[in-house]
Scaffold this active site. Structure first.
Site, PDB file in Angstrom:
ATOM      1  N   LYS A  53      27.429  44.652  51.219  1.00 47.18           N
ATOM      2  CA  LYS A  53      28.360  45.311  50.309  1.00 47.18           C
ATOM      3  C   LYS A  53      29.714  44.604  50.457  1.00 47.18           C
ATOM      4  CE  LYS A  53      28.635  49.645  51.914  1.00 47.18           C
ATOM      5  NZ  LYS A  53      29.270  50.973  51.799  1.00 47.18           N
ATOM      6  N   ILE A  79      32.749  53.891  43.527  1.00 40.99           N
ATOM      7  CA  ILE A  79      32.789  53.917  44.988  1.00 40.99           C
ATOM      8  C   ILE A  79      34.147  53.402  45.482  1.00 40.99           C
ATOM      9  CG2 ILE A  79      31.677  53.052  47.103  1.00 40.99           C
ATOM     10  CD1 ILE A  79      29.750  54.764  45.479  1.00 40.99           C
ATOM     11  N   ASN A 107      29.613  39.385  50.702  1.00 40.04           N
ATOM     12  CA  ASN A 107      30.398  39.614  49.493  1.00 40.04           C
ATOM     13  C   ASN A 107      31.784  40.075  49.930  1.00 40.04           C
ATOM     14  OD1 ASN A 107      31.610  41.461  47.430  1.00 40.04           O
ATOM     15  ND2 ASN A 107      29.798  40.941  46.245  1.00 40.04           N
ATOM     16  N   ASN A 135      33.831  38.697  45.077  1.00 37.06           N
ATOM     17  CA  ASN A 135      33.889  39.795  44.113  1.00 37.06           C
ATOM     18  C   ASN A 135      35.266  39.795  43.454  1.00 37.06           C
ATOM     19  OD1 ASN A 135      33.885  42.151  42.686  1.00 37.06           O
ATOM     20  ND2 ASN A 135      33.356  43.491  44.407  1.00 37.06           N
ATOM     21  N   CYS A 138      35.297  43.942  40.486  1.00 33.60           N
ATOM     22  CA  CYS A 138      35.097  45.380  40.698  1.00 33.60           C
ATOM     23  C   CYS A 138      36.021  46.174  39.775  1.00 33.60           C
ATOM     24  CB  CYS A 138      35.384  45.768  42.145  1.00 33.60           C
ATOM     25  SG  CYS A 138      35.180  47.543  42.399  1.00 33.60           S
ATOM     26  N   ILE A 199      25.759  40.005  35.959  1.00 33.78           N
ATOM     27  CA  ILE A 199      27.074  40.567  35.764  1.00 33.78           C
ATOM     28  C   ILE A 199      27.362  41.703  36.757  1.00 33.78           C
ATOM     29  CG2 ILE A 199      27.271  40.025  33.296  1.00 33.78           C
ATOM     30  CD1 ILE A 199      26.263  42.870  32.676  1.00 33.78           C
ATOM     31  N   ASN A 200      28.645  41.951  36.975  1.00 30.72           N
ATOM     32  CA  ASN A 200      29.034  43.174  37.655  1.00 30.72           C
ATOM     33  C   ASN A 200      28.946  44.307  36.620  1.00 30.72           C
ATOM     34  OD1 ASN A 200      30.167  45.073  39.483  1.00 30.72           O
ATOM     35  ND2 ASN A 200      31.391  43.456  40.439  1.00 30.72           N
ATOM     36  N   GLY A 225      22.443  49.563  35.697  1.00 33.61           N
ATOM     37  CA  GLY A 225      21.078  50.030  35.457  1.00 33.61           C
ATOM     38  C   GLY A 225      20.502  49.475  34.159  1.00 33.61           C
ATOM     39  N   GLY A 251      21.717  42.752  36.491  1.00 28.11           N
ATOM     40  CA  GLY A 251      22.003  43.743  35.452  1.00 28.11           C
ATOM     41  C   GLY A 251      20.765  44.455  34.962  1.00 28.11           C
TER      42      GLY A 251
HETATM   43  C1  FMN Z   1      26.644  52.308  43.746  1.00 31.16           C
HETATM   44  C2  FMN Z   1      27.053  50.906  43.425  1.00 31.16           C
HETATM   45  C3  FMN Z   1      27.918  50.229  44.287  1.00 31.16           C
HETATM   46  C4  FMN Z   1      28.293  48.915  44.014  1.00 31.16           C
HETATM   47  N1  FMN Z   1      29.122  48.267  44.878  1.00 31.16           N
HETATM   48  C5  FMN Z   1      29.418  46.960  44.685  1.00 31.16           C
HETATM   49  C6  FMN Z   1      30.164  46.236  45.648  1.00 31.16           C
HETATM   50  O1  FMN Z   1      30.553  46.749  46.701  1.00 31.16           O
HETATM   51  N2  FMN Z   1      30.440  44.931  45.372  1.00 31.16           N
HETATM   52  C7  FMN Z   1      29.995  44.291  44.243  1.00 31.16           C
HETATM   53  O2  FMN Z   1      30.257  43.091  44.073  1.00 31.16           O
HETATM   54  N3  FMN Z   1      29.259  44.957  43.318  1.00 31.16           N
HETATM   55  C8  FMN Z   1      28.955  46.266  43.508  1.00 31.16           C
HETATM   56  N4  FMN Z   1      28.166  46.920  42.604  1.00 31.16           N
HETATM   57  C9  FMN Z   1      27.677  46.212  41.395  1.00 31.16           C
HETATM   58  C10 FMN Z   1      26.262  45.687  41.628  1.00 31.16           C
HETATM   59  O3  FMN Z   1      26.214  44.747  42.672  1.00 31.16           O
HETATM   60  C11 FMN Z   1      25.669  45.072  40.339  1.00 31.16           C
HETATM   61  O4  FMN Z   1      26.474  43.973  39.946  1.00 31.16           O
HETATM   62  C12 FMN Z   1      25.609  46.056  39.184  1.00 31.16           C
HETATM   63  O5  FMN Z   1      25.210  47.325  39.649  1.00 31.16           O
HETATM   64  C13 FMN Z   1      24.648  45.612  38.084  1.00 31.16           C
HETATM   65  O6  FMN Z   1      23.329  45.474  38.558  1.00 31.16           O
HETATM   66  P1  FMN Z   1      22.216  46.652  38.393  1.00 31.16           P
HETATM   67  O7  FMN Z   1      22.238  47.080  36.969  1.00 31.16           O
HETATM   68  O8  FMN Z   1      20.931  46.026  38.829  1.00 31.16           O
HETATM   69  O9  FMN Z   1      22.646  47.763  39.307  1.00 31.16           O
HETATM   70  C14 FMN Z   1      27.790  48.256  42.843  1.00 31.16           C
HETATM   71  C15 FMN Z   1      26.918  48.946  42.000  1.00 31.16           C
HETATM   72  C16 FMN Z   1      26.538  50.242  42.274  1.00 31.16           C
HETATM   73  C17 FMN Z   1      25.582  50.929  41.334  1.00 31.16           C
END
Ligand code: FMN
Length: 311
Positions: A53, A79, A107, A135, A138, A199-200, A225, A251
């Site tokens: 994380k 978060i 990260n 990162n 965010c 993507i984030n 999601g 993503g």
């Molecule tokens: C609960 C949660 C916490 C996340 N925390 C971080 C983080 O600490 N650093 C980061 O670069 N991305 C963070 N993300 C983004 C994810 O790494 C990812 O880029 C994003 O959720 C899209 O992918 P997904 O649709 O498969 O979840 C977070 C996502 C979620 C859902």
């Protein structure tokens, strides 16, 4: 912890000459904790790399609740980069990371250039770290984070300075919340990054109709999601022709077919995030699907399908 992965080579991917993953699957930062909390629940051998994380210079307690909210096609989170800070990370996670069979990526984020560089400086002393994911995307913090990822000049300066301070694998995580993602991606490449991950999360919000208030304490959070998969695919299709460095796709990936879509769009490897919350075995399912897919299609490597949808 089981130290070895069992790759047959079919799923081996090269992200840099000296950075080869035995599986193209990684956990998306923040959806997997530091990794060590999950060893009893998740079989780590299916992941070619682990990604922590986000780690910052000082510990962060994150945003006030509610920090998570389910939506019909995914989830919202705010978060706010809660984490134990780089010094505790270095002290407490060394054993786990040293024993992980694949590549170890940390990260990182910061509220100014100096903070990013100080975190890198402290991690450079750890030989159990193989690379960094920066990162700059965010959406859930007031300072730093996405502010760096939306301005190509600011980003070029930051990544150039980080590059001057490490020879390790350097990947930059892009935000979809920009009008011209190609210029951002090209700036990152020109500054010396080895890969981009994208993507984030997207900006999102929901209303709790019982309370008549926004569902998240911070009102707007990051949407992730299955609902964001078409956005991610569209942006990867757009960025791929502009870049020489590899793209790591993120993503809404929930199953093997989703993963194939990302490879065909131009991703060389993938990260799984939100899907972990509903299916802790998602990496195993995707791994097995990809092995069977290669056999069925008669291809010797998953790398053969990277970007085929663009050719
Ligand atoms: C609960 C949660 C916490 C996340 N925390 C971080 C983080 O600490 N650093 C980061 O670069 N991305 C963070 N993300 C983004 C994810 O790494 C990812 O880029 C994003 O959720 C899209 O992918 P997904 O649709 O498969 O979840 C977070 C996502 C979620 C859902």
């Amino acid at each position: 912890m089981e130290k070895k992965s069992f790759s047959s080579g079919l799923l081996r991917v090269k992200l840099r000459d000296d950075f080869i993953l035995e599986s193209p699957i990684m956990p998306a930062s923040g959806t997997f904790g530091y990794g060590d909390e999950l060893v009893d629940m998740i079989e780590l051998k299916y992941y070619g790399a682990i990604i922590s994380k986000t780690i910052t210079l000082q510990p962060r307690s994150g945003n006030l609740p509610e920090r998570i909210c389910e939506t019909s096609c995914g989830m919202l989170n705010s978060i706010g980069l809660a984490n134990i800070g780089v010094d505790r990370f270095v002290r407490e996670k060394e054993v786990f990371y040293s024993n992980f069979h694949g590549k170890r990526i940390v990260n990182i984020s910061g509220s100014c250039e100096g903070e990013y560089l100080e975190v890198i400086k402290r991690l450079e002393k750890c030989e159990w770290v193989d690379g960094y994911e920066i990162n700059v995307s965010c959406p859930n913090v007031d300072r730093g984070g996405i502010a760096f990822g939306t301005d190509s000049h600011v980003l070029r300066s930051l990544i150039g300075k980080i590059r001057n301070n490490t020879d390790r694998f350097l990947m930059v995580k892009l935000t979809p919340n920009v009008s011209d993602i190609c210029s951002i991606a090209v700036a990152v490449q020109e500054a010396g990054a080895d890969a981009v991950s994208m993507i984030n999360t997207l900006y999102g919000a929901a209303i709790d109709v019982e309370r008549k208030k926004p569902a998240l304490g911070r009102v707007v959070g990051g949407y992730s999601g299955p609902g964001i998969k078409p956005v991610a695919i569209a942006l990867i299709l757009k960025v791929k022709p502009e870049l020489d460095i590899p793209i790591v796709g993120i993503g809404g990936i929930c199953n093997g077919e989703d993963a194939i879509e990302f490879f065909m769009a131009g991703a060389s490897a993938i990260q799984i995030g939100t899907a972990h919350f509903s299916n802790p075995a998602v990496a195993k399912d995707i791994y097995n699907y990809l092995v069977n897919y290669c056999a069925k299609e008669g291809i010797s490597s998953i790398e053969k399908i990277v970007g085929v949808a663009l050719r």
